[in-house]
Design an enzyme around this catalytic site. Structure first.
Site, short mmCIF file in Angstrom:
data_model
loop_
_atom_site.label_atom_id
_atom_site.label_comp_id
_atom_site.label_asym_id
_atom_site.label_seq_id
_atom_site.Cartn_x
_atom_site.Cartn_y
_atom_site.Cartn_z
N ASP A 86 0.57 -1.22 0.08
CA ASP A 86 0.06 -0.07 0.03
C ASP A 86 0.92 1.44 0.07
O ASP A 86 0.59 1.95 -0.78
CB ASP A 86 -0.95 0.07 1.21
CG ASP A 86 -1.93 -1.01 1.39
OD1 ASP A 86 -3.06 -0.82 1.38
OD2 ASP A 86 -1.49 -2.15 1.61
N GLU B 190 -5.01 7.62 0.24
CA GLU B 190 -5.51 6.82 1.52
C GLU B 190 -4.48 6.75 2.54
O GLU B 190 -4.73 7.12 3.82
CB GLU B 190 -6.06 5.48 1.11
CG GLU B 190 -6.42 4.82 2.47
CD GLU B 190 -6.82 3.22 2.20
OE1 GLU B 190 -6.55 2.84 0.93
OE2 GLU B 190 -7.33 2.72 2.97
N ASP C 41 -6.30 5.41 -4.44
CA ASP C 41 -6.29 4.44 -3.50
C ASP C 41 -5.21 3.44 -4.15
O ASP C 41 -5.18 2.86 -4.90
CB ASP C 41 -7.55 3.75 -3.73
CG ASP C 41 -7.90 2.64 -2.25
OD1 ASP C 41 -6.89 2.09 -1.72
OD2 ASP C 41 -8.99 2.53 -1.97
N ILE D 83 -3.89 0.53 -2.85
CA ILE D 83 -4.31 -0.79 -3.17
C ILE D 83 -5.79 -0.65 -2.61
O ILE D 83 -6.08 -0.36 -1.32
CB ILE D 83 -3.38 -1.85 -2.33
CG1 ILE D 83 -2.40 -2.01 -2.97
CG2 ILE D 83 -4.08 -3.06 -2.14
CD1 ILE D 83 -1.59 -3.09 -2.04
N ASP D 84 -6.85 -0.88 -3.40
CA ASP D 84 -8.13 -0.80 -2.94
C ASP D 84 -8.23 -2.26 -2.85
O ASP D 84 -8.13 -3.11 -3.69
CB ASP D 84 -8.92 -0.18 -4.00
CG ASP D 84 -10.51 -0.49 -3.58
OD1 ASP D 84 -10.74 0.01 -2.39
OD2 ASP D 84 -11.46 -0.46 -4.25
N ARG E 62 -23.74 -1.56 -2.76
CA ARG E 62 -22.61 -1.39 -1.70
C ARG E 62 -23.76 -0.62 -0.50
O ARG E 62 -23.98 0.60 -0.72
CB ARG E 62 -21.57 -0.60 -2.19
CG ARG E 62 -20.52 -0.39 -0.97
CD ARG E 62 -19.33 0.39 -1.70
NE ARG E 62 -18.47 0.52 -0.59
CZ ARG E 62 -17.30 -0.41 -0.39
NH1 ARG E 62 -17.14 -1.38 -1.46
NH2 ARG E 62 -16.55 -0.15 0.45
N ASP F 47 -12.32 5.41 -2.80
CA ASP F 47 -12.89 4.00 -3.09
C ASP F 47 -13.86 4.04 -4.23
O ASP F 47 -14.49 2.84 -4.77
CB ASP F 47 -13.72 3.65 -1.70
CG ASP F 47 -12.69 3.12 -0.64
OD1 ASP F 47 -11.60 2.37 -0.96
OD2 ASP F 47 -12.85 3.32 0.44
N1 LIG Z 1 -16.88 -0.93 7.66
C1 LIG Z 1 -16.80 -0.65 6.36
N2 LIG Z 1 -17.84 -0.40 5.53
C2 LIG Z 1 -17.61 0.02 4.13
N3 LIG Z 1 -16.47 0.02 3.52
C3 LIG Z 1 -15.10 -0.27 4.30
C4 LIG Z 1 -15.59 -0.65 5.84
N4 LIG Z 1 -14.27 -0.63 6.12
C5 LIG Z 1 -13.23 -0.41 5.22
N5 LIG Z 1 -14.04 -0.02 4.17
C6 LIG Z 1 -13.46 0.02 2.73
O1 LIG Z 1 -13.71 -0.86 1.86
C7 LIG Z 1 -12.98 -0.81 0.88
C8 LIG Z 1 -12.69 -1.99 0.10
O2 LIG Z 1 -13.97 -2.39 -0.48
P1 LIG Z 1 -14.36 -3.87 -0.97
O3 LIG Z 1 -15.08 -4.47 0.03
O4 LIG Z 1 -15.27 -3.50 -2.10
O5 LIG Z 1 -13.25 -4.50 -1.56
C9 LIG Z 1 -11.76 -0.58 1.73
O6 LIG Z 1 -10.60 -0.06 0.91
P2 LIG Z 1 -9.04 -0.36 1.30
O7 LIG Z 1 -8.86 -1.92 0.96
O8 LIG Z 1 -8.21 0.35 0.25
O9 LIG Z 1 -8.68 -0.23 2.51
C10 LIG Z 1 -12.01 0.52 2.73
O10 LIG Z 1 -11.72 1.73 2.44
MG LIG Z 2 -10.12 1.30 -0.83
MG LIG Z 3 -6.48 1.22 -0.06
MG LIG Z 4 -7.28 0.73 3.53
#
Ligand SMILES: Nc1ncnc2c1ncn2[C@@H]1O[C@H](COP(=O)(O)O)[C@@H](OP(=O)(O)O)[C@H]1O
Ligand SMILES: [Mg+2]
Ligand SMILES: [Mg+2]
Ligand SMILES: [Mg+2]
Length: 405
Positions: free
Chosen positions: A100, A125, A187, A189-190, A327, A339
């Site tokens: 990241d 991020e 982001d 790493i998303d 979502r 995101d």
């Molecule tokens: N409680 C929560 N509810 C919704 N999204 C959340 C969360 N906690 C973390 N995330 C976000 O969800 C992203 C991942 O989404 P997905 O579920 O679509 O893979 C994460 O990105 P990061 O991995 O960049 O931190 C983070 O920002």
């Molecule tokens: Mg993300």
């Molecule tokens: Mg990320």
């Molecule tokens: Mg993150």
């Protein structure tokens, strides 16, 4: 950092500035231009706006594709050899890895080197806080080596960055964004949780101009070229690593991350919700799976939900692998712009729509967070009205059920 030592040939191409509207010569074989069409002001305006958008943000998009592709290489190196010690926990207990941080540093450095004459604002991020704490030194050394290895892999940058350069590059992502000027949104790493599992993740980079997303790139190293909704028997479609790119008014393209000709992609044209398939987060903590299952039931969707991590969902939807992305974070969670910014334009330029649960456009001009009503829904234009009705019904039902308990 020896930016002057850069090979100028490595710079992204200059934009083709064809803003002036020249009147074409008429030829007997060309039927699309007539004296009326040349004089027709609305047709001239459309042609001018098409030509302007084709050249606008050209060099920014090329820089974004290069930055995200290089960051993806760094992430792939780490994912192949992930070490438990590479994983840290942020204050909110979410994971963050050397990849990241390294990805954020690479994107920041590459954008600055490719676009040296532009002012630079980055909303990203990660920050270097934890790396500067006791025990962060070894991690920082490892990240710096990864960043240097990645930049040298490209062969066009003749630079070596120091640990201080890496910290500064990471912390250049502290911008607040907002409604005026240009801001990159990253982001690095998303889907960090997916990355740690060896599943889907994305490097998501977008550019905001006056509060609007004007370009976006999604590098998805583990996404197969063929549909994830309907795995292909054709071996060439099983190659993995996709790069999605979109520019306002110019459509969305997809190509292989390790290089291939970009192909134009489009969202699905299906109109019957029963034929839709639904994408949602793999992590139940990120989106309420019971709500999407209730929406699916109301729409008569037959297929089981496809659960994958990251904005790879937006990319897969943009090429028609599925029809709907839902979502619904738990109440109180605030969505971050990084995101969704890149994913949103990748889908909208492919003919789709992303809104909140009430049908409002997503507003990226409010700073680091998205202020929105309840959740995010994404689909094609035909399905959106019935999807929004089903969403509202499911939300009401959930509130009523909760009141009965
Ligand atoms: N409680 C929560 N509810 C919704 N999204 C959340 C969360 N906690 C973390 N995330 C976000 O969800 C992203 C991942 O989404 P997905 O579920 O679509 O893979 C994460 O990105 P990061 O991995 O960049 O931190 C983070 O920002
Ligand atoms: Mg993300
Ligand atoms: Mg990320
Ligand atoms: Mg993150």
């Amino acid at each position: 950092m020896a930016i002057m030592a850069l090979n100028p040939l490595a710079r992204v191409p200059k934009p083709h500035l064809h803003f002036s509207l020249s009147i074409p010569h008429r030829s007997s074989s060309s039927s699309s231009f007539s004296p009326q069409s040349i004089l027709n002001p609305s047709r001239r305006r459309r042609a001018a706006s098409f030509m302007a958008s084709a050249s606008l943000y050209h060099k920014e998009l090329a820089a974004a594709k290069k930055a995200a592709s290089l960051a993806a290489r760094l992430c792939q190196t780490v994912q192949k050899a992930i070490l438990v010690s590479d994983v840290q926990s942020k204050a909110d207990k979410s994971p963050v890895t050397v990849a990241d941080y390294g990805s954020q540093a690479v994107v920041s450095l590459v954008l600055k080197m490719e676009l040296p004459s532009e002012s630079f604002s980055l909303v990203a991020e990660e920050d270097s806080g934890d790396l500067c704490n006791d025990g962060g030194q070894d991690t920082l050394k490892r990240i710096t080596k990864l960043v240097n290895d990645t930049l040298s892999m490209d062969g066009t940058y003749n630079i070596t960055v120091s640990e201080e350069d890496v910290l500064a590059a990471i912390d250049s992502g502290k911008s607040e964004g907002g409604p005026s000027g240009q801001h990159w949104v990253l982001d690095p790493i998303d889907g960090t949780k997916g990355f740690l599992r060896g599943d889907q993740y994305a490097i998501a980079l977008a550019l905001l101009d006056e509060g609007k997303v004007v370009l976006g790139v999604l590098a998805c190293p583990n996404l197969p070229l063929g549909s994830i909704g309907n795995p292909d028997k054709d071996a060439s479609q099983n190659q993995t690593g996709c790069l999605f790119s979109a520019k306002i008014g110019c459509g969305t393209d997809m190509q292989l991350l390790n290089g291939s000709t970009p192909n134009r992609i489009h969202v699905t044209t299906i109109e019957n919700p029963a034929d839709a398939s639904i994408f949602e987060s793999y992590e139940a903590a990120h989106s309420q799976h019971d709500l999407s299952s209730s929406i699916a039931q109301k729409l008569g969707v037959r297929a089981p939900p496809v659960r994958i991590d990251s904005q790879a969902k937006y990319g897969a939807l943009a090429r028609g692998d599925g029809a709907i992305y839902l979502r619904f974070p738990r109440p109180g969670y605030r969505e971050k712009i990084w995101d969704h910014a890149a994913g949103c334009i990748v889908v909208s330029e492919a003919g789709g729509v992303a809104t909140d649960a009430a049908g409002n456009d997503l507003d990226f001009s409010k700073g680091r967070y998205l202020d929105l009503d309840t959740g995010i829904v994404v689909t094609n234009k035909k399905l959106m009205p019935s999807l929004l009705n089903a969403v509202q019904d499911a939300l009401k039902e959930k509130i009523q059920n909760a009141a009965l308990l």
